[in-house]
Motif scaffolding. Structure first.
Motif, PDB file in Angstrom:
ATOM      1  N   LEU A 414       0.874  -1.174   0.000  1.00 38.46           N
ATOM      2  CA  LEU A 414       0.000   0.000   0.000  1.00 38.46           C
ATOM      3  C   LEU A 414       0.908   1.220   0.000  1.00 38.46           C
ATOM      4  O   LEU A 414       1.560   1.528   1.007  1.00 38.46           O
ATOM      5  N   LEU A 415       0.976   1.904  -1.137  1.00 40.53           N
ATOM      6  CA  LEU A 415       1.968   2.950  -1.319  1.00 40.53           C
ATOM      7  C   LEU A 415       1.795   4.117  -0.354  1.00 40.53           C
ATOM      8  O   LEU A 415       2.770   4.749   0.044  1.00 40.53           O
ATOM      9  N   ASN A 416       0.576   4.419   0.031  1.00 41.74           N
ATOM     10  CA  ASN A 416       0.350   5.571   0.906  1.00 41.74           C
ATOM     11  C   ASN A 416       0.348   5.189   2.386  1.00 41.74           C
ATOM     12  O   ASN A 416      -0.151   5.932   3.228  1.00 41.74           O
ATOM     13  N   HIS A 417       0.879   4.015   2.696  1.00 39.80           N
ATOM     14  CA  HIS A 417       0.902   3.526   4.067  1.00 39.80           C
ATOM     15  C   HIS A 417       2.324   3.117   4.444  1.00 39.80           C
ATOM     16  O   HIS A 417       3.245   3.105   3.602  1.00 39.80           O
ATOM     17  N   TYR A 418       2.483   2.764   5.707  1.00 39.94           N
ATOM     18  CA  TYR A 418       3.751   2.260   6.226  1.00 39.94           C
ATOM     19  C   TYR A 418       3.508   0.902   6.867  1.00 39.94           C
ATOM     20  O   TYR A 418       2.427   0.639   7.414  1.00 39.94           O
ATOM     21  N   LEU A 419       4.526   0.053   6.802  1.00 31.81           N
ATOM     22  CA  LEU A 419       4.434  -1.277   7.395  1.00 31.81           C
ATOM     23  C   LEU A 419       5.012  -1.212   8.810  1.00 31.81           C
ATOM     24  O   LEU A 419       6.182  -0.864   9.008  1.00 31.81           O
ATOM     25  N   ALA A 420       4.182  -1.535   9.793  1.00 28.31           N
ATOM     26  CA  ALA A 420       4.587  -1.469  11.199  1.00 28.31           C
ATOM     27  C   ALA A 420       4.609  -2.875  11.779  1.00 28.31           C
ATOM     28  O   ALA A 420       3.609  -3.610  11.697  1.00 28.31           O
ATOM     29  N   MET A 421       5.750  -3.251  12.381  1.00 34.15           N
ATOM     30  CA  MET A 421       5.906  -4.574  12.986  1.00 34.15           C
ATOM     31  C   MET A 421       6.026  -4.432  14.491  1.00 34.15           C
ATOM     32  O   MET A 421       6.783  -3.596  14.992  1.00 34.15           O
ATOM     33  N   TRP A 446      -0.478  -2.373   8.163  1.00 39.86           N
ATOM     34  CA  TRP A 446      -0.327  -1.232   7.263  1.00 39.86           C
ATOM     35  C   TRP A 446      -0.986  -0.042   7.937  1.00 39.86           C
ATOM     36  O   TRP A 446      -2.189  -0.050   8.196  1.00 39.86           O
ATOM     37  N   ILE A 447      -0.169   0.961   8.268  1.00 39.59           N
ATOM     38  CA  ILE A 447      -0.698   2.137   8.974  1.00 39.59           C
ATOM     39  C   ILE A 447      -0.553   3.365   8.089  1.00 39.59           C
ATOM     40  O   ILE A 447       0.295   3.412   7.186  1.00 39.59           O
ATOM     41  N   ASP A 448      -1.359   4.393   8.354  1.00 46.44           N
ATOM     42  CA  ASP A 448      -1.305   5.619   7.572  1.00 46.44           C
ATOM     43  C   ASP A 448      -0.298   6.590   8.183  1.00 46.44           C
ATOM     44  O   ASP A 448       0.333   6.314   9.218  1.00 46.44           O
ATOM     45  N   PRO A 465       7.106   1.457   1.961  1.00 50.46           N
ATOM     46  CA  PRO A 465       6.953   0.382   0.960  1.00 50.46           C
ATOM     47  C   PRO A 465       8.220   0.095   0.149  1.00 50.46           C
ATOM     48  O   PRO A 465       8.539  -1.078  -0.070  1.00 50.46           O
ATOM     49  N   PRO A 466       8.993   1.111  -0.337  1.00 48.49           N
ATOM     50  CA  PRO A 466      10.219   0.767  -1.065  1.00 48.49           C
ATOM     51  C   PRO A 466      11.209  -0.047  -0.219  1.00 48.49           C
ATOM     52  O   PRO A 466      11.876  -0.953  -0.743  1.00 48.49           O
TER      53      PRO A 466
END
Length: 677
Positions: A414-421, A446-448, A465-466
């Protein structure tokens, strides 16, 4: 001897005899016309050659034509001084050019001599000298280039011989032209000397032997002298021009006319500028419109027609290219190109195009460059070029990674989100779309943008995402690196070592091991995530033990032992301590008894029930280690390490299996459990 060979020999002998044997005026007229025709022919041939070697006989022709002109000068001088006549050709040139004014004739003759001697001859001489020098200096480099192409298989032996012969011929040709240009220079000087001799001798002979006055003698012999000089200098000027064209032209695909029209007239828009300049000159200067307006109109019409022709030609070329592509698709040979498989491919849906589009801020290409550098440092291999393409068959936010045409991994972004672990404990204030981290399979969200700062404060690992794609791609390359290392890639690594350690490589290959044998050992090391960057140590070990065995499994064990310091640092805590799961004596004995020896090598032959028990016992210890947050490492004896690795290959591929011989004596081993039957 062929008739044409005899004709050439007789002609050269005849040229020499002309200097001592008187020639009748009728025959002299014919020979003078032949001289002009021959010079014109040489000039036309020089203009239509595309390569200097196509007219390689030119230096010899330069000598023969110069000798022929000098012989004609001697013959005409003899007739002028002895008879006061030199034939119709000489008289016609003298009367036509000089007319009633001898001064004009002398000026025209002197201008021709100066143009030939100072402008054309001197320039051709200098160009020939420089061309000869640079051609000789470039010969070693060209020879090395031919040898390199031959060794690379780009050309065969016959083509190499032809290219070497061409280089030798070029050097000989420009060397000969350097010397032959001196003939033209000497011919111009001889023409001036002969002119002075004819004038002075003609005045003396006319007054003493022909009973003419000084004015009559000057008028007669001056006209004949001017005619004789023009008859000889015009062919000389033509041949000098031909010499200049030969030495100044570079190799091209067309003749002089096509090059001039194709290159100078390749920019029709510039003709409009010239036409406007000529029009301004005719309008605002005393030159007037009579001489300028017609030329400006012709230039504009020519530019217009040239633009039309270029547009039509470009359209025809595009149509021809399209037809050729269609024809190639229809041809049976076009299927061959479809057999090409890229080593690594990264395909994504249209929604992820901004990742690779630099105009939209995408930096995926730069990240891939860093990935290849990272793999070179960590694994010691050169990762092939990664093919990046969009695939409309995928979901908009989906991507897949392929190794040799087969999909090995994938994910969604999801390009407009960030991956949070999560750090191990969840924070209820951090909410998002549940997903799985693609590289390591960890639960994530996936968070905004608004939730990003809150997640970071709650110790979540937040990545864009990159970075998710780059991490996933890096792990896939590391996991499948052994598949990317073929014989060609292995040869490149060995050649790199050869530059600094030629004795080592020459001893090992091919007398002890082949490239294929080395590739098998390197692939086995990479399969267990052992870096092959220390190629010198690896090749030294293979050279030591390759004379005793060719079994790649056994050779790999020897190499692993030689890399003990590297392996110890890779799995231990800074080389000080290492927590391991130890294989007990009963399990070692069971595996050792199940090893079968054959002519092709040894393998592990365990019954299914025993294999299941071993899997179950090992899995218990591995699960305990993971629960305590430790990286599980299995430690066993050197004799059964590779067989235990083969047993766990499918179920526990990511669990490293080490032997005591692969660890440095200084490392402290801490057992977290023992596996027994």
């Amino acid at each position: 001897m062929k008739p044409r060979d005899l004709f050439v020999l007789v002609g050269i002998i005849g040229i020499v005899l002309m200097m001592v044997v008187p020639i009748p005026t009728v025959m002299l007229d014919v020979l003078l016309v032949i001289n002009i025709s021959l010079a014109l022919m040489i000039l036309l041939v020089a203009m239509n050659t595309t390569d200097a070697l196509q007219f390689s006989i030119f230096p010899s022709m330069l000598l023969i034509t110069t000798l022929f002109r000098l012989a004609l000068n001697v013959s005409t001088t003899r007739n002028i001084l002895s008879k006061g006549e030199a034939g119709h050709v000489v008289e016609t040139f003298g009367s036509f050019v000089a007319g009633d004014n001898l001064v004009v004739g002398f000026v025209v003759f002197l201008i021709l001599v100066i143009v030939q001697f100072i402008v054309i001859t001197k320039g051709s001489e200098r160009v020939a000298e420089v061309a000869a020098r640079f051609t000789l200096d470039a010969m070693p480099g060209k020879q090395m280039s031919i040898d390199a192409d031959l060794n690379a298989g780009m050309i065969n032996e016959q083509q190499a011989r032809e290219r070497r012969k061409k280089i030798e011929n070029e050097a000989d040709f420009y060397g000969a032209m350097d010397g032959a240009s001196k003939f033209v220079k000497g011919d111009a000087i001889a023409g001036i000397v002969i002119l002075i001799i004819n004038l002075i001798g003609g005045l003396i002979i006319g007054m003493l032997f022909l009973n003419k006055s000084a004015a009559e003698s000057a008028a007669l012999f001056s006209k004949l002298t001017i005619g004789d000089g023009l008859v000889s200098q015009i062919p000389a000027l033509l041949i000098s021009t031909a010499a200049g064209l030969i030495v100044t032209r570079a190799t091209s695909e067309g003749n002089l006319a096509s090059d001039i029209t194709g290159q100078i007239l390749a920019y029709p828009k510039l003709l409009y500028v010239v036409a406007a300049t000529v029009f301004v000159l005719g309008t605002f200067t005393p030159i007037g419109p009579t001489a300028t307006y017609p030329l400006a109109i012709v230039l504009v019409i020519s530019a217009r027609r040239m633009q039309t022709n270029l547009s039509r030609k470009q359209a025809e070329e595009e149509q021809m290219e399209e037809e050729q592509q269609i024809e190639e698709v229809r041809s049976p040979e076009s299927v061959i190109s479809l057999l090409q498989i890229d080593p690594i491919e990264f395909e994504f849906g249209y929604g992820l195009i901004p990742l690779a589009d630099t105009q939209q801020g995408g930096d995926l290409l730069d990240r891939i460059i860093l990935i290849r550098r990272q793999c070179a440092l960590e694994l010691g291999i050169v990762v092939p070029v990664i093919r990046i393409r969009d695939n409309i068959q995928l979901k908009p936010n989906e991507y897949v990674i392929k190794i040799k045409g087969n999909t090995v991994a994938g994910g969604e972004l999801l390009l407009n989100h960030y991956l949070a672990m999560s750090p191990g404990f969840d924070d209820d204030s951090v909410t998002g779309i549940e997903t799985t981290e693609p590289a390591f399979g960890l639960p994530a969200l996936w968070i905004d943008e608004a939730t990003k700062e809150r997640a970071e404060l709650a110790s979540y690992t937040v990545v864009d995402p990159p970075s998710v794609v780059a991490t996933h791609l890096t792990e896939i390359i590391k996991k499948h690196s052994y598949e990317l290392l073929g014989r060609q890639e292995t040869k490149a690594l060995v050649d790199n070592v050869r530059e600094s350690y030629p004795a080592l490589v020459d001893e090992l290959i091919p007398s002890i091991l082949s490239i294929g044998d080395i590739q098998k050992v390197l692939a086995k090391l990479l399969r267990e995530k052992i870096s092959v960057r220390d190629m010198v140590t690896i090749l030294e070990t293979l050279a030591d033990y390759g004379t005793y065995t060719k079994d790649p499994d056994i050779l790999t064990e020897y190499v692993r032992q030689a890399l003990s310091r590297q392996i110890t640092l890779q799995y231990s805590d800074r080389g000080d301590s290492l927590k391991v799961i130890t294989v007990g004596p009963s399990l070692e004995k069971k595996i050792a008894e199940a090893v079968q020896q054959t002519e092709q090598g040894s393998y592990l032959a365990l019954d299914p029930s025993s294999s299941q028990i071993i899997y179950h016992r090992l899995n218990e210890q591995v699960s305990k280690a993971i629960q305590t947050g430790q990286q599980p490492v299995i430690l066993t004896s050197p004799t059964i390490r590779m067989y235990l690795r083969q047993l766990l290959e499918r179920t526990m591929q990511d669990i490293p299996v080490l032997s005591y011989s692969e660890l440095e004596p200084s490392v402290e081993i801490q057992s977290m459990g023992v596996v027994n039957l």
